[in-house]
Write a protein that holds these residues in place. Structure first.
Motif, PDB file in Angstrom:
ATOM      1  N   THR A  13       0.847  -1.199   0.000  1.00  0.00           N
ATOM      2  CA  THR A  13       0.000   0.000   0.000  1.00  0.00           C
ATOM      3  C   THR A  13       0.884   1.251   0.000  1.00  0.00           C
ATOM      4  OG1 THR A  13      -0.189   0.203   2.414  1.00  0.00           O
ATOM      5  CG2 THR A  13      -1.781  -1.249   1.291  1.00  0.00           C
ATOM      6  N   GLY A  14       0.387   2.298  -0.634  1.00  0.00           N
ATOM      7  CA  GLY A  14       1.165   3.545  -0.704  1.00  0.00           C
ATOM      8  C   GLY A  14       2.449   3.347  -1.480  1.00  0.00           C
ATOM      9  N   ALA A  15       2.317   2.726  -2.670  1.00  0.00           N
ATOM     10  CA  ALA A  15       3.521   2.414  -3.470  1.00  0.00           C
ATOM     11  C   ALA A  15       3.856   3.544  -4.439  1.00  0.00           C
ATOM     12  CB  ALA A  15       3.308   1.107  -4.235  1.00  0.00           C
ATOM     13  N   SER A  16       3.190   4.683  -4.286  1.00  0.00           N
ATOM     14  CA  SER A  16       3.403   5.780  -5.243  1.00  0.00           C
ATOM     15  C   SER A  16       4.620   6.620  -4.911  1.00  0.00           C
ATOM     16  CB  SER A  16       2.157   6.674  -5.271  1.00  0.00           C
ATOM     17  OG  SER A  16       1.885   7.156  -3.965  1.00  0.00           O
ATOM     18  N   SER A  17       5.179   6.474  -3.715  1.00  0.00           N
ATOM     19  CA  SER A  17       6.367   7.269  -3.354  1.00  0.00           C
ATOM     20  C   SER A  17       7.095   6.633  -2.179  1.00  0.00           C
ATOM     21  CB  SER A  17       5.971   8.719  -3.002  1.00  0.00           C
ATOM     22  OG  SER A  17       5.129   8.725  -1.878  1.00  0.00           O
ATOM     23  N   GLY A  18       8.287   7.168  -1.900  1.00  0.00           N
ATOM     24  CA  GLY A  18       9.010   6.838  -0.673  1.00  0.00           C
ATOM     25  C   GLY A  18       9.246   5.349  -0.425  1.00  0.00           C
ATOM     26  N   ILE A  19       8.953   4.935   0.789  1.00  0.00           N
ATOM     27  CA  ILE A  19       9.251   3.567   1.235  1.00  0.00           C
ATOM     28  C   ILE A  19       8.418   2.548   0.454  1.00  0.00           C
ATOM     29  CG2 ILE A  19       9.088   2.003   3.223  1.00  0.00           C
ATOM     30  CD1 ILE A  19       9.647   4.529   5.014  1.00  0.00           C
ATOM     31  N   GLY A  20       7.177   2.885   0.166  1.00  0.00           N
ATOM     32  CA  GLY A  20       6.305   1.968  -0.577  1.00  0.00           C
ATOM     33  C   GLY A  20       6.812   1.735  -1.992  1.00  0.00           C
ATOM     34  N   LEU A  21       7.239   2.809  -2.642  1.00  0.00           N
ATOM     35  CA  LEU A  21       7.790   2.693  -4.006  1.00  0.00           C
ATOM     36  C   LEU A  21       9.049   1.822  -3.985  1.00  0.00           C
ATOM     37  CD1 LEU A  21       8.105   3.573  -7.006  1.00  0.00           C
ATOM     38  CD2 LEU A  21       9.133   5.698  -6.188  1.00  0.00           C
ATOM     39  N   ALA A  22       9.944   2.089  -3.023  1.00  0.00           N
ATOM     40  CA  ALA A  22      11.189   1.309  -2.932  1.00  0.00           C
ATOM     41  C   ALA A  22      10.898  -0.153  -2.620  1.00  0.00           C
ATOM     42  CB  ALA A  22      12.104   1.919  -1.861  1.00  0.00           C
ATOM     43  N   THR A  23       9.886  -0.407  -1.793  1.00  0.00           N
ATOM     44  CA  THR A  23       9.548  -1.792  -1.433  1.00  0.00           C
ATOM     45  C   THR A  23       8.926  -2.523  -2.619  1.00  0.00           C
ATOM     46  OG1 THR A  23       9.250  -1.118   0.864  1.00  0.00           O
ATOM     47  CG2 THR A  23       8.258  -3.213   0.226  1.00  0.00           C
ATOM     48  N   ALA A  24       8.065  -1.835  -3.362  1.00  0.00           N
ATOM     49  CA  ALA A  24       7.472  -2.455  -4.559  1.00  0.00           C
ATOM     50  C   ALA A  24       8.580  -2.822  -5.551  1.00  0.00           C
ATOM     51  CB  ALA A  24       6.471  -1.498  -5.199  1.00  0.00           C
ATOM     52  N   ARG A  25       9.563  -1.928  -5.682  1.00  0.00           N
ATOM     53  CA  ARG A  25      10.687  -2.191  -6.611  1.00  0.00           C
ATOM     54  C   ARG A  25      11.496  -3.395  -6.144  1.00  0.00           C
ATOM     55  NH1 ARG A  25      12.877   2.943  -7.009  1.00  0.00           N
ATOM     56  NH2 ARG A  25      11.710   3.432  -8.884  1.00  0.00           N
ATOM     57  N   LEU A  79       1.642  -8.974   2.335  1.00  0.00           N
ATOM     58  CA  LEU A  79       1.004  -7.647   2.394  1.00  0.00           C
ATOM     59  C   LEU A  79       1.928  -6.702   3.155  1.00  0.00           C
ATOM     60  CD1 LEU A  79      -1.366  -5.595   2.257  1.00  0.00           C
ATOM     61  CD2 LEU A  79      -2.269  -6.657   4.351  1.00  0.00           C
ATOM     62  N   VAL A  80       2.257  -5.583   2.529  1.00  0.00           N
ATOM     63  CA  VAL A  80       3.051  -4.560   3.217  1.00  0.00           C
ATOM     64  C   VAL A  80       2.146  -3.350   3.437  1.00  0.00           C
ATOM     65  CG1 VAL A  80       5.139  -3.143   3.189  1.00  0.00           C
ATOM     66  CG2 VAL A  80       5.161  -5.403   2.097  1.00  0.00           C
ATOM     67  N   ASN A  81       1.719  -3.167   4.687  1.00  0.00           N
ATOM     68  CA  ASN A  81       0.875  -2.024   5.047  1.00  0.00           C
ATOM     69  C   ASN A  81       1.787  -0.828   5.286  1.00  0.00           C
ATOM     70  OD1 ASN A  81      -1.949  -2.919   5.199  1.00  0.00           O
ATOM     71  ND2 ASN A  81      -1.177  -4.362   6.749  1.00  0.00           N
ATOM     72  N   ASN A  82       2.023  -0.086   4.216  1.00  0.00           N
ATOM     73  CA  ASN A  82       2.978   1.012   4.271  1.00  0.00           C
ATOM     74  C   ASN A  82       2.307   2.391   4.247  1.00  0.00           C
ATOM     75  OD1 ASN A  82       5.619   2.527   3.504  1.00  0.00           O
ATOM     76  ND2 ASN A  82       4.224   2.911   1.777  1.00  0.00           N
ATOM     77  N   ALA A  83       1.186   2.515   3.535  1.00  0.00           N
ATOM     78  CA  ALA A  83       0.564   3.834   3.352  1.00  0.00           C
ATOM     79  C   ALA A  83       0.302   4.467   4.711  1.00  0.00           C
ATOM     80  CB  ALA A  83      -0.746   3.694   2.581  1.00  0.00           C
ATOM     81  N   GLY A  84       0.556   5.751   4.805  1.00  0.00           N
ATOM     82  CA  GLY A  84       0.318   6.402   6.094  1.00  0.00           C
ATOM     83  C   GLY A  84       0.323   7.907   5.955  1.00  0.00           C
ATOM     84  N   GLU A  85      -0.290   8.533   6.965  1.00  0.00           N
ATOM     85  CA  GLU A  85      -0.249   9.996   7.063  1.00  0.00           C
ATOM     86  C   GLU A  85       0.671  10.366   8.203  1.00  0.00           C
ATOM     87  OE1 GLU A  85      -4.052  12.069   7.422  1.00  0.00           O
ATOM     88  OE2 GLU A  85      -3.084  13.657   8.583  1.00  0.00           O
ATOM     89  N   SER A  86       1.482  11.404   7.982  1.00  0.00           N
ATOM     90  CA  SER A  86       2.338  11.930   9.045  1.00  0.00           C
ATOM     91  C   SER A  86       1.653  13.173   9.596  1.00  0.00           C
ATOM     92  CB  SER A  86       3.714  12.287   8.465  1.00  0.00           C
ATOM     93  OG  SER A  86       4.540  12.804   9.474  1.00  0.00           O
ATOM     94  N   GLN A  87       1.173  13.075  10.830  1.00  0.00           N
ATOM     95  CA  GLN A  87       0.392  14.170  11.417  1.00  0.00           C
ATOM     96  C   GLN A  87       1.131  14.720  12.618  1.00  0.00           C
ATOM     97  OE1 GLN A  87      -3.549  13.685  13.865  1.00  0.00           O
ATOM     98  NE2 GLN A  87      -4.164  13.914  11.731  1.00  0.00           N
ATOM     99  N   ALA A 219      15.072   5.453   1.235  1.00  0.00           N
ATOM    100  CA  ALA A 219      13.964   4.494   1.382  1.00  0.00           C
ATOM    101  C   ALA A 219      14.401   3.072   1.014  1.00  0.00           C
ATOM    102  CB  ALA A 219      12.806   4.935   0.490  1.00  0.00           C
ATOM    103  N   GLU A 220      15.397   2.952   0.140  1.00  0.00           N
ATOM    104  CA  GLU A 220      15.843   1.614  -0.298  1.00  0.00           C
ATOM    105  C   GLU A 220      16.360   0.796   0.885  1.00  0.00           C
ATOM    106  OE1 GLU A 220      16.363   4.444  -1.963  1.00  0.00           O
ATOM    107  OE2 GLU A 220      15.065   3.892  -3.655  1.00  0.00           O
ATOM    108  N   GLN A 225      15.287  -3.905   4.564  1.00  0.00           N
ATOM    109  CA  GLN A 225      14.893  -4.498   5.859  1.00  0.00           C
ATOM    110  C   GLN A 225      13.552  -5.218   5.735  1.00  0.00           C
ATOM    111  OE1 GLN A 225      16.462  -4.476   9.376  1.00  0.00           O
ATOM    112  NE2 GLN A 225      15.151  -6.164   8.740  1.00  0.00           N
ATOM    113  N   VAL A 226      12.637  -4.621   4.955  1.00  0.00           N
ATOM    114  CA  VAL A 226      11.325  -5.261   4.745  1.00  0.00           C
ATOM    115  C   VAL A 226      11.526  -6.608   4.035  1.00  0.00           C
ATOM    116  CG1 VAL A 226       9.108  -5.064   3.522  1.00  0.00           C
ATOM    117  CG2 VAL A 226      10.060  -3.076   4.733  1.00  0.00           C
ATOM    118  N   MET A 227      12.400  -6.624   3.038  1.00  0.00           N
ATOM    119  CA  MET A 227      12.654  -7.878   2.303  1.00  0.00           C
ATOM    120  C   MET A 227      13.238  -8.930   3.241  1.00  0.00           C
ATOM    121  SD  MET A 227      11.542  -7.404  -0.728  1.00  0.00           S
ATOM    122  CE  MET A 227      12.138  -8.832  -1.610  1.00  0.00           C
TER     123      MET A 227
END
Ligand SMILES: NC(=O)c1ccc[n+]([C@@H]2O[C@H](COP(=O)([O-])OP(=O)(O)OC[C@H]3O[C@@H](n4cnc5c(N)ncnc54)[C@H](OP(=O)(O)O)[C@@H]3O)[C@@H](O)[C@H]2O)c1
Length: 273
Positions: A13-25, A79-87, A219-220, A225-227
């Motif tokens: 989730t949230g694979a459009s940028s940052g950690i999610g994009l790097a994890t999808a790659r 499943l990688v639950n990555n998407a998030g909001e920083s508040q 992010a890579e 670490q996720v891998m």
């Protein structure tokens, strides 16, 4: 049981940028069939698309969107639950609807998606669910109370449920990054009122957070670490990753909470009486 030769499917989730994009790659490079999500994947630039990854729309504030995403993905092994909001903001000043949105995205949405995909993992006898938490979920910081609480909540959901699923070859785990250079500072939600009594300290904390993020690891490294967590035979409950995290967790282990909270807050310029 799943054939060891079947290509595994991962959903990030949230694979459009940052950690999610790097994890999808990293997952695509590791031979997984990968789904990545974003709220509007049709608008993703070429830089935000990984060749071979299939993109699905997902808005974690919308339960119907979560259900559609799970149905469209079909059987998912990882499943990688990555998407998030920083508040961020003073505890006194969070509007209720912002708190609810944060918990819907960072906690309840991720729990909902996990609960849709876990039964299939359990029936097939293999699964990995990785929560992308935050070091601030273990080491809470002033003016980030909602975010810290959301990250502690998602870690606790995963940690508590581990024993329910491990007999079926399904492991839940949490990766807690420290400061990662993804540009998340620009997307952070600021909930401080104009003229707030807390404004001066708040701005100081945020300036230090932003500086740390800008100097953070790429992010890579989190994706690596996720891998490792996904590939482990028995993934650990918690993995910490990022500059300073080893020292911070060592401090948490050996010092009383009252001392470590003082040290952490002081590092961010917060006076602690
Ligand atoms: N960067 C850090 O220093 C750091 C440190 C600790 C933990 N983390 C955690 O790591 C994760 C990724 O952070 P990042 O730094 O890579 O941030 P990021 O680049 O801002 O990525 C956040 C992702 O979340 C997605 N997203 C935001 N709102 C969403 C919603 N309502 N529904 C579904 N998806 C949504 C975004 O996708 P769209 O906008 O395309 O929908 C985006 O792909 C987050 O959970 C964050 O809390 C980051």
């Amino acid at each position: 049981m799943t054939s060891p030769h079947r290509q595994r499917t991962a959903l990030v989730t949230g694979a459009s940028s940052g950690i999610g994009l790097a994890t999808a790659r990293a997952l695509a490079a590791g031979g997984y069939a990968v789904y990545g999500t974003g709220r509007n994947p049709q608008n993703l630039s070429d830089d935000a698309r990984v060749p071979g990854v299939r993109y699905l729309p997902l808005d974690l504030t919308d339960p119907a969107s979560i259900e559609r995403c799970a149905a469209d993905a079909g059987p998912v092994d990882v499943l990688v639950n990555n998407a998030g909001e920083s508040q961020s903001g003073p505890f006194e000043e969070y509007p209720a609807e912002d708190l609810e949105r944060l918990f819907q995205i960072n906690v309840l949405g991720a729990v909902h998606l996990s609960r849709l995909l876990l039964p299939g993992m359990r029936e097939r006898g293999y699964g990995r669910v990785v929560m992308i938490g935050s070091m601030l979920g273990s080491l809470p910081l002033a003016y980030r109370s909602s975010y810290c609480a959301s990250k502690a909540a998602i870690r606790t959901f995963a940690s508590a449920a581990r024993a329910e699923f491990s007999p079926y070859g399904v492991w839940l785990t949490t990766v807690e990054p420290s400061s990662i250079n993804t540009g998340i500072s620009e997307r952070r939600t600021h909930l401080v009122r104009p003229g707030s009594v807390f404004e001066e300290q708040y701005r100081r904390v945020i300036a230090r957070l932003d500086a740390r993020e800008a100097a953070g690891i790429p992010a890579e490294e989190v994706a690596g670490q996720v891998m490792d967590a996904i590939r482990a035979r028995r993934p650990r409950p918690l993995y910490a990753v990022g500059g300073g995290s080893r020292v911070a967790f060592a401090m948490k282990r050996v010092l009383p909470d009252s001392v470590s909270e003082r040290i952490l807050n002081r590092q961010f310029g917060v006076r602690f009486q």
